[in-house]
Design a protein around this motif. Structure first.
Motif, PDB file in Angstrom:
ATOM      1  N   GLU A 140       1.297  -1.250   0.307  1.00 43.98           N
ATOM      2  CA  GLU A 140      -0.193  -0.286  -0.063  1.00 43.98           C
ATOM      3  C   GLU A 140       0.526   1.175   0.246  1.00 43.98           C
ATOM      4  O   GLU A 140       0.703   1.875  -0.510  1.00 43.98           O
ATOM      5  N   SER A 141       2.078   1.285   0.739  1.00 39.32           N
ATOM      6  CA  SER A 141       2.672   2.484   0.788  1.00 39.32           C
ATOM      7  C   SER A 141       3.968   2.648  -0.116  1.00 39.32           C
ATOM      8  O   SER A 141       3.545   3.685  -1.049  1.00 39.32           O
ATOM      9  N   ALA A 142       4.099   1.084  -0.680  1.00 39.95           N
ATOM     10  CA  ALA A 142       5.099   1.763  -2.287  1.00 39.95           C
ATOM     11  C   ALA A 142       3.732   1.809  -3.350  1.00 39.95           C
ATOM     12  O   ALA A 142       4.636   2.958  -3.980  1.00 39.95           O
ATOM     13  N   ASN A 143       3.090   1.665  -3.066  1.00 43.12           N
ATOM     14  CA  ASN A 143       2.149   2.154  -4.684  1.00 43.12           C
ATOM     15  C   ASN A 143       0.923   3.164  -4.236  1.00 43.12           C
ATOM     16  O   ASN A 143       0.337   3.630  -4.862  1.00 43.12           O
ATOM     17  N   ALA A 144       1.784   3.935  -3.031  1.00 42.59           N
ATOM     18  CA  ALA A 144       0.791   5.241  -2.779  1.00 42.59           C
ATOM     19  C   ALA A 144       0.493   6.390  -4.001  1.00 42.59           C
ATOM     20  O   ALA A 144      -0.283   6.157  -4.523  1.00 42.59           O
ATOM     21  N   GLY A 145       1.494   6.162  -4.796  1.00 45.30           N
ATOM     22  CA  GLY A 145       1.678   7.459  -5.985  1.00 45.30           C
ATOM     23  C   GLY A 145       1.115   6.708  -7.304  1.00 45.30           C
ATOM     24  O   GLY A 145       1.081   7.203  -8.041  1.00 45.30           O
ATOM     25  N   GLY A 146       0.262   5.750  -7.171  1.00 43.77           N
ATOM     26  CA  GLY A 146       0.840   4.910  -7.878  1.00 43.77           C
ATOM     27  C   GLY A 146       1.300   3.877  -8.799  1.00 43.77           C
ATOM     28  O   GLY A 146       2.935   4.446  -8.481  1.00 43.77           O
ATOM     29  N   ASN A 147       0.866   2.970  -9.189  1.00 42.56           N
ATOM     30  CA  ASN A 147       2.081   2.087  -9.506  1.00 42.56           C
ATOM     31  C   ASN A 147       2.696   1.543 -10.630  1.00 42.56           C
ATOM     32  O   ASN A 147       3.891   1.646 -10.253  1.00 42.56           O
ATOM     33  N   GLY A 152       8.384   3.060 -12.508  1.00 45.46           N
ATOM     34  CA  GLY A 152       8.732   3.771 -13.571  1.00 45.46           C
ATOM     35  C   GLY A 152      10.418   4.992 -12.695  1.00 45.46           C
ATOM     36  O   GLY A 152      10.678   4.766 -13.405  1.00 45.46           O
ATOM     37  N   ARG A 153      10.085   5.326 -11.067  1.00 38.22           N
ATOM     38  CA  ARG A 153      10.991   5.808  -9.999  1.00 38.22           C
ATOM     39  C   ARG A 153      11.983   4.308 -10.462  1.00 38.22           C
ATOM     40  O   ARG A 153      13.330   5.093 -10.848  1.00 38.22           O
ATOM     41  N   LEU A 154      11.504   3.424  -9.713  1.00 36.14           N
ATOM     42  CA  LEU A 154      11.973   2.557  -9.928  1.00 36.14           C
ATOM     43  C   LEU A 154      13.696   2.633 -11.037  1.00 36.14           C
ATOM     44  O   LEU A 154      14.513   2.158 -10.668  1.00 36.14           O
ATOM     45  N   LEU A 155      12.654   2.555 -12.185  1.00 36.04           N
ATOM     46  CA  LEU A 155      13.950   1.606 -13.124  1.00 36.04           C
ATOM     47  C   LEU A 155      14.488   2.966 -13.540  1.00 36.04           C
ATOM     48  O   LEU A 155      15.393   2.019 -14.839  1.00 36.04           O
ATOM     49  N   PHE A 156      14.039   4.208 -13.740  1.00 36.67           N
ATOM     50  CA  PHE A 156      14.897   5.187 -14.249  1.00 36.67           C
ATOM     51  C   PHE A 156      15.731   5.741 -13.044  1.00 36.67           C
ATOM     52  O   PHE A 156      16.042   6.206 -13.522  1.00 36.67           O
ATOM     53  N   SER A 157      15.909   5.194 -11.537  1.00 36.39           N
ATOM     54  CA  SER A 157      16.374   5.818 -10.930  1.00 36.39           C
ATOM     55  C   SER A 157      17.817   4.964 -10.645  1.00 36.39           C
ATOM     56  O   SER A 157      19.149   4.355 -10.806  1.00 36.39           O
ATOM     57  N   GLN A 158      16.804   3.917 -10.031  1.00 33.63           N
ATOM     58  CA  GLN A 158      17.835   2.718  -9.446  1.00 33.63           C
ATOM     59  C   GLN A 158      18.221   1.627 -10.230  1.00 33.63           C
ATOM     60  O   GLN A 158      19.502   1.011 -10.473  1.00 33.63           O
TER      61      GLN A 158
ATOM     62  N   GLY C  53       7.168  -5.814   0.742  1.00 34.56           N
ATOM     63  CA  GLY C  53       6.897  -4.082   1.252  1.00 34.56           C
ATOM     64  C   GLY C  53       7.848  -3.121   0.326  1.00 34.56           C
ATOM     65  O   GLY C  53       7.239  -2.068   0.040  1.00 34.56           O
ATOM     66  N   THR C  54       8.412  -3.723  -0.791  1.00 36.52           N
ATOM     67  CA  THR C  54       8.969  -2.871  -1.534  1.00 36.52           C
ATOM     68  C   THR C  54       8.951  -3.212  -3.354  1.00 36.52           C
ATOM     69  O   THR C  54       7.932  -4.225  -3.741  1.00 36.52           O
ATOM     70  N   LEU C  55       9.162  -2.458  -4.122  1.00 38.77           N
ATOM     71  CA  LEU C  55       8.499  -3.269  -5.580  1.00 38.77           C
ATOM     72  C   LEU C  55       9.597  -3.813  -6.265  1.00 38.77           C
ATOM     73  O   LEU C  55       9.996  -4.134  -7.483  1.00 38.77           O
TER      74      LEU C  55
END
Lengths: 291, 649, 99
Positions: A140-147, A152-158, C53-55
């Motif tokens: 829930e918290s991870a998907n808070a701003g939309g899955n 996308g944020r993860l893919l293009f950062s980390q 709990g992580t993506l």
């Protein structure tokens, strides 16, 4: 219990919703059955379709598991693009190249069963005991701003460099496919006249093969009446046939499969159950070995 | 009492050239062997010159030694460090003392004479150069043997003379008998050599050095235990027996006569075979400490005297008779040196005298054989004295010397041995003296037989017919050395005994012979010996001169058992074959079998097993991807199971 | 329901895929079985993503899909070229590399 309270306070996912449970328990057997059927049916096309069913089930599981992005990618890319690719190749290779399920390697099937069951046991039972009482945190918290946004944020950062590397891999795969698929033409361009000449001098089927799944309502040179086992229903076809009762024996490659046993049994072979018809004259076209 | 020669003066002046003694013949051998066929024409001259040069150096050294003080005559010269390992220092050095110088003179002197003789004897042999090369090699080796100042140098020389002996026995290697005889000599010598080698190791283990000075010093100082020193002495004796053809290793020496006659004279009569005597005298300080070993020496000597004499009576082959005579005479030397310091000098004296007369006899025999077209059978000779007067005269002088005709060498030296044996006193003294006396009688008999059958009586050959023989006197290169040796045989003994010259000369090395109580007065004993010798001669005369000699020997069935035994070397060969050769063969066959079946079987079996297994395992490689995938899955199952076992406990 | 049941399901699917690889001879069906196994792995990743709990797990699954796509493309091309020369899509017919 104090522990549970602490866990709950931490926002742990101790159990899933009832709706999810219902969906899971409906779709999980479907997925397993589809998978099992996929590896057991003779026809590769059916296998592909059963795999698509399985993939859809898995896509639903993704959705249930708070991974909507992956769920849709699964449907679009996997069930859509990749399975289309599979079918495309299947058609190229020939839809009638149905698989014989008779094992030719001694002990292979037995070994596969033993090791498969052992492997399943080794995976399932430890997981079963390990997950007893373990519950996830939830997304829930991870998907808070939309899955999609989060991924996308993860893919293009980390995972930026991994992403780029995988992109390169795709490009390489595309080029590799072209290299593998490329065929040098030998001699000059073949015109229609030449194609025709070849077609008739080689003495094979003069007409195009009938489409798969077409029932032989009649027996003619262009639509051969085939028995469920693949035998020729009559001698009318372009090539001198055999007597209606005598089964044409086996295909050129699948020499020992069940296709030749149909007529004598008076009914469809076990493998052809879904195509069955109790009318022996109702031949099934498209499983024939003639090409 | 034997002084412990612990310290040797350093060599200087003329003595610093003593290495030339060895180097000259060695260089001769090297030139002849490396020069190849280019030196064929003049090779024999080079060889003879090398020997002669060595002899001249020997004479110079002898003269220089005469000029020195009696106690100051042993000179040691350090040449180089051979094995300079920490804790094991072997320096190669030469020891020129009274003992080695007389050997040097004997070896180079007789050696030079026989070189000269060989020029004539081997004139028609295509491989004459090689023969001289080997002879030079032998001279160098023998000189190394007697001149070394430590046991390891002696051992090196010991093995090298064995090698030269082997090479020269099989010089006519195309004769199967010669090749076999060479191998036999080599093998039997190995038995003795192993004894010598172990003795040297024992010395190193107990004393920590192999040099004469250290070993004898330790022996005299009673540092070594009685058991150890006895073992040492007995092992040395084994080596001596092997090299000198003494009982029980005597069987090779007669066979070695297959070699060219000059070799029989030089190596197998005059020099090499007496190396055993040299060894015992040289190792006197060790033998002095152990009465047991000394007794064994005496027993061996006495036994060998009788063995040699008895067999010598039975053979018709002139060289075989002389060979057994050699065996028996060396038995006398062993008997003498076994009697202790009193006998050392006498033994050496007899050795030197024997070197002269036996070399002379062999050369005479060679001359006869040469004249009779290589026929060695006594029964085919007879009446040769008219045809070959010089050979007859020189051979006759040697014959008289060996039987102990008064005034000649053998008379002085052998009678002294008999006398010393009796002087030992007690029952053993009487026994040994009687054996020696009996040996003298038998020696007189068989040597007379040999002499009479060869030179006297009616000729049993004819100058006509199928087997026509034309005996002739040998050329001057052959008769010259024979004459010189005959002179030596005649006067050497007297020279040695005259005024105790030899005994005094050897005294610093051999120890002072204690003048024991005479059992018999010398005069009585001399007369007794003479009577026995004359008896032997008379018997031979009656048997082989007064009556005609059969042209062929009587078959075994018509002669006495003793003769049959003697003709078969007292069954020494049979004994050796039964006790050593056959078991060795069986052992070898068993080992070969074990190697084939056991070792090879294991090796081949494992190879075949692995090969077969691979052949089976290969079938797993079916080419089917799915099979491979199944194996992978099996592996994965096993690994996951193992991991779960480890982690899940 | 325990969300970890997905894991058991994934294990079953994975095993079925393995069995498919082992018993099917049609190279295309073998490939489908492999896809099934990849999907099972993906399901595991997604489930763990949820439990942790992580993506990151979902991102991994995404990458797996991409790689699977590339693999399928190449694999099918290989199958096709083999089929062209040998007129057969059976993995057992390609068995010349053996003892």
């Amino acid at each position: 219990m104090n522990h549970a309270v602490v866990l709950a306070a931490a926002g742990e996912l101790t159990s899933t919703s009832t709706g999810e449970a219902v969906t899971f328990w409906i779709l999980a057997p479907v997925a397993v059955l589809a998978a099992l059927a996929m590896i057991l049916v003779r026809s590769a096309v059916h296998s592909a379709l059963l795999l698509v069913a399985n993939l859809f089930c898995v896509a639903v599981f993704y959705l249930l598991e708070q991974a909507p992005f992956l769920g849709f990618v699964q449907i679009i890319v996997y069930a859509g693009a990749i399975m289309v690719l599979f079918l495309f190749v299947l058609m190229l290779v020939g839809v009638d190249s149905s698989d014989s399920l008779v094992e030719t390697i001694r002990g292979q099937r037995l070994g596969a069963v033993i090791f498969g069951l052992g492997f399943a046991g080794l995976l399932v039972f430890p997981i079963g005991s390990a997950i007893d009482g373990v519950h996830g945190k939830g997304l829930e918290s991870a998907n808070a701003g939309g899955n999609v946004q989060a991924i996308g944020r993860l893919l293009f950062s980390q995972y930026f460099f991994v992403f780029e590397a995988v992109s390169a891999l795709l490009v390489v795969a595309a080029i590799g496919t072209m290299v593998l698929g490329h065929r040098e033409r030998e001699g000059g361009r073949i015109n229609q006249r030449e194609w025709m000449r070849r077609r008739f001098t080689e003495g094979r089927q003069a007409t195009p093969l009938p489409g798969p799944g077409v029932f032989a309502r009649h027996d003619s040179a262009d639509t051969l009446g085939l028995l469920p086992g693949g035998g020729r229903a009559s001698g009318i076809g372009g090539i001198a046939g055999t007597a209606p009762e005598s089964p044409a024996n086996g295909g050129p490659a699948d020499d020992d499969d069940g296709s030749g046993s149909g007529p004598s049994g008076g009914g469809p072979s076990a493998d052809d159950g879904q195509l069955g018809g109790d009318d022996a004259a109702l031949a099934h076209v498209g499983k024939g070995e003639q090409r | 009492m034997s002084p412990a020669p612990v310290h040797y003066a350093a060599a200087s002046g003329a003595f610093s050239l003593s290495w030339l003694l060895i180097a000259l013949p060695l260089a001769g051998a090297a030139v002849l062997l490396l020069g190849g066929r280019r030196t064929d024409r003049f090779g024999h001259l080079i060889g003879t010159l090398a020997a002669l040069a060595s002899f001249v150096v020997g004479v110079v050294l002898f003269a220089a030694m005469l000029g020195r003080d009696g106690d100051d005559r042993a000179l040691s010269q350090h040449l180089f460090s051979w094995i300079p390992v920490n804790g094991f220092q072997v320096d190669v050095g030469l020891l020129v003392d009274q003992l080695s110088i007389v050997f040097v003179l004997l070896i180079t002197g007789v050696g030079t004479l026989i070189h000269i003789y060989s020029i004539g004897y081997m004139a028609h042999d295509p491989a004459r150069r090689k023969f001289f090369a080997y002879m030079n090699l032998f001279l160098a080796s023998m000189l190394l043997l007697v001149l070394g100042n430590n046991f390891l140098s002696l051992y090196a020389g010991w093995e090298l003379v064995g090698l030269s002996s082997y090479l020269l026995i099989k010089f006519w290697e195309y004769k199967p008998a010669a090749a076999t005889a060479a191998n036999k000599a080599f093998y039997m010598n190995r038995v003795g050599d192993v004894g010598l080698a172990i003795a040297i190791m024992l010395m190193f283990a107990t004393v920590g050095s192999t040099s004469y000075a250290d070993v004898f010093g330790a022996a005299s100082a009673n540092v070594i235990g009685y058991g150890t020193i006895t073992a040492m002495a007995l092992l040395l004796l084994l080596g001596a027996c092997g090299k000198s053809g003494q009982f029980p290793l005597q069987a090779w020496l007669p066979d070695a006569m297959e070699g060219p006659t000059p070799i029989s004279a030089l190596i197998h009569a005059a020099t090499m075979v007496t190396a055993g005597v040299y060894l015992i005298v040289r190792a006197g300080p060790i033998f002095d400490e152990t009465q047991a070993a000394r007794t064994v020496v005496v027993i061996i000597g006495a036994a060998t005297i009788l063995i040699g004499c008895v067999i010598g009576c039975a053979y018709d082959d002139i060289k075989k008779v002389l060979a057994y005579s050699t065996v028996s005479q060396i038995g006398y030397m062993f008997l003498a040196v076994g009697l202790g310091p009193a006998g050392y000098a006498i033994g050496i004296m007899h050795l030197l005298a024997h070197g002269f007369f036996k070399a002379g006899l062999f050369l005479g025999a060679g001359s006869v054989i040469h004249a009779m077209d290589d026929d060695q059978d006594l029964r085919h000779y007879g009446g040769l004295w008219r045809k070959m007067p010089i050979t007859w005269a020189t051979f006759g002088l040697g014959f008289l010397a060996i039987i102990g005709f008064p005034g000649l060498s053998g008379y002085f030296t052998k009678d002294r041995i008999i006398e010393t044996a009796f002087d030992k006193g007690g029952t053993s003294g009487y026994l040994l003296g009687s054996i020696a006396l009996l040996g003298a009688g038998i020696t007189a008999f068989y040597m007379s037989r040999l002499f009479l059958m060869t030179f006297h009586g009616k000729p049993r050959w004819s100058s006509e017919g199928e087997n026509a023989r034309h005996p002739h006197e040998s050329p001057v290169t052959m008769t010259g050395p024979m004459i010189v040796l005959a002179v030596g045989s005649t006067f050497a003994g007297g020279l040695f005994v005259l005024g105790h010259s030899m005994q005094d000369w050897l005294e610093p090395v051999a120890g002072e012979g204690v003048e024991g109580v005479h059992t018999f007065s010398p005069l009585v004993l001399t007369l007794l010996t003479l009577v026995v010798v004359v008896g032997g001669f008379a018997a031979a005369w009656l048997r082989y001169q007064a009556r005609p000699v059969e042209a062929t020997a009587r078959p075994d069935s018509e002669v006495t058992l003793v003769t049959v035994a003697a003709r078969h070397d007292l069954f020494a060969n049979t004994f050796n074959e039964t006790v050593a050769m056959r078991p060795g063969q069986y052992l070898t066959r068993f080992l070969v079998w074990l190697d084939l079946v056991g070792v090879d079987g294991f090796v081949r079996g494992s190879a075949a097993g692995i090969g077969g297994l691979s052949g089976r395992m290969r079938r797993l490689q079916t080419g089917f991807v799915r099979s491979y995938a199944l194996s992978m899955l099996g592996g994965a199952v096993l690994m996951v199971g193992a991991l779960l076992l480890v982690w899940g406990g | 329901m325990n969300p970890a049941n997905y894991l058991i399901l994934a294990a079953l699917l994975f095993t079925i895929g393995t069995a498919g690889v082992l018993i099917r001879r049609n190279a295309i069906v073998v490939f489908m079985s492999i896809e099934l196994m990849l999907n099972a792995a993906n399901l595991t990743l997604v489930t763990f993503s949820r439990i942790h709990g992580t993506l990151d797990g979902q991102v991994m699954a995404f990458f797996v899909m991409v790689v699977a796509a590339a693999e399928v493309v190449i694999g099918l091309a290989i199958i096709l070229s083999i089929f062209r020369t040998r007129r057969s899509a059976s993995v057992d017919d390609v068995n010349l590399l053996k003892y």
